[in-house]
Scaffold this motif. Sequence first.
Motif, PDB file in Angstrom:
ATOM      1  N   ARG A  96     -34.332  -9.225 -23.477  1.00  0.00           N
ATOM      2  CA  ARG A  96     -34.576 -10.210 -22.411  1.00  0.00           C
ATOM      3  C   ARG A  96     -35.847  -9.794 -21.656  1.00  0.00           C
ATOM      4  O   ARG A  96     -35.776  -9.243 -20.550  1.00  0.00           O
ATOM      5  CB  ARG A  96     -33.378 -10.268 -21.463  1.00  0.00           C
ATOM      6  CG  ARG A  96     -32.068 -10.705 -22.121  1.00  0.00           C
ATOM      7  CD  ARG A  96     -30.997 -10.883 -21.060  1.00  0.00           C
ATOM      8  NE  ARG A  96     -29.667 -11.128 -21.597  1.00  0.00           N
ATOM      9  CZ  ARG A  96     -29.192 -12.332 -21.940  1.00  0.00           C
ATOM     10  NH1 ARG A  96     -29.970 -13.388 -21.822  1.00  0.00           N
ATOM     11  NH2 ARG A  96     -27.965 -12.469 -22.397  1.00  0.00           N
ATOM     12  N   ASP A  97     -36.976 -10.025 -22.273  1.00  0.00           N
ATOM     13  CA  ASP A  97     -38.243  -9.503 -21.755  1.00  0.00           C
ATOM     14  C   ASP A  97     -39.161 -10.578 -21.197  1.00  0.00           C
ATOM     15  O   ASP A  97     -40.340 -10.342 -20.959  1.00  0.00           O
ATOM     16  CB  ASP A  97     -38.976  -8.741 -22.860  1.00  0.00           C
ATOM     17  CG  ASP A  97     -39.211  -9.594 -24.104  1.00  0.00           C
ATOM     18  OD1 ASP A  97     -38.656 -10.714 -24.174  1.00  0.00           O
ATOM     19  OD2 ASP A  97     -39.938  -9.136 -25.000  1.00  0.00           O
ATOM     20  N   ILE A  98     -38.633 -11.792 -21.003  1.00  0.00           N
ATOM     21  CA  ILE A  98     -39.403 -12.891 -20.416  1.00  0.00           C
ATOM     22  C   ILE A  98     -38.827 -13.167 -19.029  1.00  0.00           C
ATOM     23  O   ILE A  98     -37.663 -13.570 -18.901  1.00  0.00           O
ATOM     24  CB  ILE A  98     -39.339 -14.166 -21.271  1.00  0.00           C
ATOM     25  CG1 ILE A  98     -39.764 -13.879 -22.711  1.00  0.00           C
ATOM     26  CG2 ILE A  98     -40.185 -15.269 -20.639  1.00  0.00           C
ATOM     27  CD1 ILE A  98     -41.214 -13.471 -22.863  1.00  0.00           C
ATOM     28  N   ILE A  99     -39.624 -12.941 -17.992  1.00  0.00           N
ATOM     29  CA  ILE A  99     -39.176 -13.133 -16.601  1.00  0.00           C
ATOM     30  C   ILE A  99     -39.925 -14.323 -16.022  1.00  0.00           C
ATOM     31  O   ILE A  99     -41.157 -14.294 -15.900  1.00  0.00           O
ATOM     32  CB  ILE A  99     -39.436 -11.883 -15.743  1.00  0.00           C
ATOM     33  CG1 ILE A  99     -38.951 -10.612 -16.444  1.00  0.00           C
ATOM     34  CG2 ILE A  99     -38.783 -12.044 -14.375  1.00  0.00           C
ATOM     35  CD1 ILE A  99     -37.475 -10.539 -16.659  1.00  0.00           C
ATOM     36  N   ALA A 100     -39.198 -15.380 -15.667  1.00  0.00           N
ATOM     37  CA  ALA A 100     -39.788 -16.568 -15.039  1.00  0.00           C
ATOM     38  C   ALA A 100     -39.309 -16.632 -13.592  1.00  0.00           C
ATOM     39  O   ALA A 100     -38.099 -16.625 -13.336  1.00  0.00           O
ATOM     40  CB  ALA A 100     -39.386 -17.834 -15.785  1.00  0.00           C
ATOM     41  N   ILE A 101     -40.262 -16.685 -12.665  1.00  0.00           N
ATOM     42  CA  ILE A 101     -39.944 -16.565 -11.241  1.00  0.00           C
ATOM     43  C   ILE A 101     -40.447 -17.791 -10.489  1.00  0.00           C
ATOM     44  O   ILE A 101     -41.591 -18.233 -10.699  1.00  0.00           O
ATOM     45  CB  ILE A 101     -40.579 -15.299 -10.641  1.00  0.00           C
ATOM     46  CG1 ILE A 101     -40.098 -14.057 -11.394  1.00  0.00           C
ATOM     47  CG2 ILE A 101     -40.257 -15.174  -9.153  1.00  0.00           C
ATOM     48  CD1 ILE A 101     -40.786 -12.771 -10.957  1.00  0.00           C
ATOM     49  N   GLY A 102     -39.630 -18.331  -9.605  1.00  0.00           N
ATOM     50  CA  GLY A 102     -40.020 -19.454  -8.773  1.00  0.00           C
ATOM     51  C   GLY A 102     -39.760 -19.166  -7.310  1.00  0.00           C
ATOM     52  O   GLY A 102     -38.726 -18.589  -6.944  1.00  0.00           O
ATOM     53  N   ALA A 103     -40.713 -19.562  -6.458  1.00  0.00           N
ATOM     54  CA  ALA A 103     -40.579 -19.330  -5.016  1.00  0.00           C
ATOM     55  C   ALA A 103     -41.396 -20.365  -4.264  1.00  0.00           C
ATOM     56  O   ALA A 103     -42.285 -21.015  -4.827  1.00  0.00           O
ATOM     57  CB  ALA A 103     -41.040 -17.919  -4.647  1.00  0.00           C
ATOM     58  N   SER A 104     -41.107 -20.475  -2.988  1.00  0.00           N
ATOM     59  CA  SER A 104     -41.862 -21.396  -2.118  1.00  0.00           C
ATOM     60  C   SER A 104     -42.115 -20.682  -0.800  1.00  0.00           C
ATOM     61  O   SER A 104     -42.686 -19.592  -0.794  1.00  0.00           O
ATOM     62  CB  SER A 104     -41.082 -22.708  -1.938  1.00  0.00           C
ATOM     63  OG  SER A 104     -41.814 -23.635  -1.174  1.00  0.00           O
ATOM     64  N   ALA A 105     -41.695 -21.266   0.312  1.00  0.00           N
ATOM     65  CA  ALA A 105     -41.922 -20.642   1.609  1.00  0.00           C
ATOM     66  C   ALA A 105     -41.301 -19.250   1.645  1.00  0.00           C
ATOM     67  O   ALA A 105     -40.152 -19.061   1.255  1.00  0.00           O
ATOM     68  CB  ALA A 105     -41.318 -21.510   2.716  1.00  0.00           C
ATOM     69  N   GLY A 106     -42.080 -18.279   2.086  1.00  0.00           N
ATOM     70  CA  GLY A 106     -41.615 -16.900   2.095  1.00  0.00           C
ATOM     71  C   GLY A 106     -41.740 -16.214   0.755  1.00  0.00           C
ATOM     72  O   GLY A 106     -41.363 -15.039   0.609  1.00  0.00           O
ATOM     73  N   GLY A 107     -42.296 -16.919  -0.231  1.00  0.00           N
ATOM     74  CA  GLY A 107     -42.346 -16.386  -1.582  1.00  0.00           C
ATOM     75  C   GLY A 107     -43.316 -15.238  -1.764  1.00  0.00           C
ATOM     76  O   GLY A 107     -43.049 -14.323  -2.558  1.00  0.00           O
TER      77      GLY A 107
END
Length: 337
Positions: A4-15
């Motif tokens: 599991r070597d694919i890291i997808a990250i999502g963020a907005s305010a405070g990201g």
Amino acid sequence: MENRDIIAIGASAGGLTALTRLFGAMPKGWAPTVFVVLHITPNATSVLPQLLERIGWLPAFHPVDGEPIRPSHIHVAPPDHHLLVHRDRVLVRRGPRENRTRPAVDPLFRSAGVAFGSRVVGVVLSGTLDDGTSGLRAIRRCGGIGVVQDPDDAEWPGMPQSAIDNGEADHVLPLAHMPALLYRLAAEPAPSGPPVPLDVATEARIAEQEFTAVSEDTNAVGKPTTLSCPECGGGLSEIHDGPVLRFRCHVGHAYSPDSMEAAQAEAMETALWVALRTHEERVELFQRLGDYARERGQDLIAANWDSQKQEARKNAELLRAVLSKPDVRNTSSQKKR
């Protein structure tokens, strides 16, 4: 066997704060392939790759459309473009906005799930509204894992809380504990994943198409409604996505429940301000017409204009009263802060 070597990250305010804390605590020598979407102003000059690279974990950069994926790098969505993955390449596209933003988290997560299946770990960090919830569900339906920042640990808990409320979080934990979890997950062999669901693949394809009509794809994943798209005015289809009812128009604009509510609230407020301006102009118009009639001794006509002026003034006062209410735009972003 792949991990599991694919890291997808999502963020907005405070990201940015969350990403800085997360990447700053990552184990040295561990080098997964990372994709990051942070909601940013469309016309801004982004220095996010430089800021992330300065942390000292992995090299970070804004990819260009069509270039090969760089293992052990942080791929950062550029302003006003969706970041997508397609097989072994990165796509950087100005496709339709999703959840009222571009880049959006959901398109990245869907494309990662389609491309890499059970190798993907999706991570939702601080942010308002609910971008990332549908995408995290897509990752998990493709065999991946959903990791969510503890809302109590997030500067803005809306996005993490939405993912949790809709059952898309396999792990919920504060940022301080997240690096160890991600490292442990990456050391595990990725199991054989299920076939990619057709609707997930279709929506991933919609995000890739930019200015190509996607009405057939939209009809394939949703049921037409009488609602109209807040952005383009086209017809909306409703998409039953597990516990979530989402919407997408024929050119591809997509809305989560919270973003649809926010878009309609904004449209309603705009309409009220236009109506107020129109009534105020009518007051002035009727005043001028009444004065003109009186100057010519047309008292009955002047009285009629005066009556209409009073009616327009009452309507303007009513609209002001509505616009002055604090809940005129009582959106989910306000309720979930």
